[in-house]
Design a protein around this motif. Structure first.
Motif, PDB file in Angstrom:
ATOM      1  N   ASP A 153       0.816  -1.207   0.000  1.00 43.49           N
ATOM      2  CA  ASP A 153       0.000   0.000   0.000  1.00 43.49           C
ATOM      3  C   ASP A 153       0.855   1.264   0.000  1.00 43.49           C
ATOM      4  O   ASP A 153       1.084   1.859   1.054  1.00 43.49           O
ATOM      5  N   TRP A 159       5.449   2.215  12.541  1.00 42.43           N
ATOM      6  CA  TRP A 159       5.862   2.659  11.211  1.00 42.43           C
ATOM      7  C   TRP A 159       7.366   2.508  11.049  1.00 42.43           C
ATOM      8  O   TRP A 159       8.124   2.756  11.998  1.00 42.43           O
ATOM      9  N   VAL A 192       1.519  -2.944   4.529  1.00 44.33           N
ATOM     10  CA  VAL A 192       0.692  -2.790   5.719  1.00 44.33           C
ATOM     11  C   VAL A 192       0.310  -4.183   6.206  1.00 44.33           C
ATOM     12  O   VAL A 192      -0.247  -4.979   5.452  1.00 44.33           O
ATOM     13  N   ARG A 209      -1.526  -2.413  13.836  1.00 43.87           N
ATOM     14  CA  ARG A 209      -1.106  -2.408  12.431  1.00 43.87           C
ATOM     15  C   ARG A 209       0.365  -2.034  12.339  1.00 43.87           C
ATOM     16  O   ARG A 209       0.842  -1.185  13.087  1.00 43.87           O
ATOM     17  N   VAL A 250       3.202  -0.700   9.504  1.00 43.69           N
ATOM     18  CA  VAL A 250       3.417  -0.137   8.171  1.00 43.69           C
ATOM     19  C   VAL A 250       4.933  -0.104   7.995  1.00 43.69           C
ATOM     20  O   VAL A 250       5.616   0.699   8.621  1.00 43.69           O
ATOM     21  N   ALA A 293       6.034   0.352   0.812  1.00 45.15           N
ATOM     22  CA  ALA A 293       5.310   0.163   2.077  1.00 45.15           C
ATOM     23  C   ALA A 293       4.381  -1.048   2.029  1.00 45.15           C
ATOM     24  O   ALA A 293       3.620  -1.221   1.089  1.00 45.15           O
ATOM     25  N   ALA A 305      -0.446   4.383   1.881  1.00 48.97           N
ATOM     26  CA  ALA A 305      -0.499   4.438   3.343  1.00 48.97           C
ATOM     27  C   ALA A 305       0.327   5.595   3.886  1.00 48.97           C
ATOM     28  O   ALA A 305      -0.016   6.184   4.914  1.00 48.97           O
TER      29      ALA A 305
END
Length: 121
Positions: free
Chosen positions: A43, A78, A88, A99, A101, A86, A46
């Motif tokens: 993604d 992150w 996710v 989550r 990333v 990236a 993101a």
């Protein structure tokens, strides 16, 4: 950038944070039980999402986003400098993050590895 691997014997997704990203993100390794991994997507968009509040780490808009963030009650990790790379990773029943990333060298291969591991287990 991070190197993602799967330890099937221990049932873990492992993210090894590489280089100076260890310093920026204040982490060198994440170990997530595969049972908590819902799936992964490549993604690049993101990186344009609001990051939320930085809890620990580094945020220089357009340069690097690394570390722990909170947004709308969601706990995020992150490690992204190049949004085109990236990935996710969505987590369920996570003790630490909801989550991840993370920038990886080969997003498509990383997503395939994670998706294959999640559907297999």
């Amino acid at each position: 950038m991070a190197l993602i691997s799967i330890d099937r014997e221990r049932g873990l997704l492992i993210a090894e944070i590489e280089g100076l990203d260890k310093l920026w993100s204040l982490k060198s390794r994440l170990e997530i039980p595969l049972a908590h991994v819902r799936g992964a997507t490549h993604d690049p968009g993101a990186a344009r999402e609001p990051k939320g509040i930085r809890v620990a780490g580094t945020y220089l808009p357009g340069v690097i986003t690394a570390g722990r963030f909170r947004r709308h009650g969601e706990r995020l990790f992150w490690d992204v400098k190049n949004p085109d790379r990236a990935v996710v990773i969505e987590l369920a029943d996570a003790e630490t993050y909801d989550r991840l990333v993370i920038e990886v060298a080969d997003p498509r291969a990383t997503v395939a590895l994670i998706e294959q591991s999640v559907t297999r287990d």
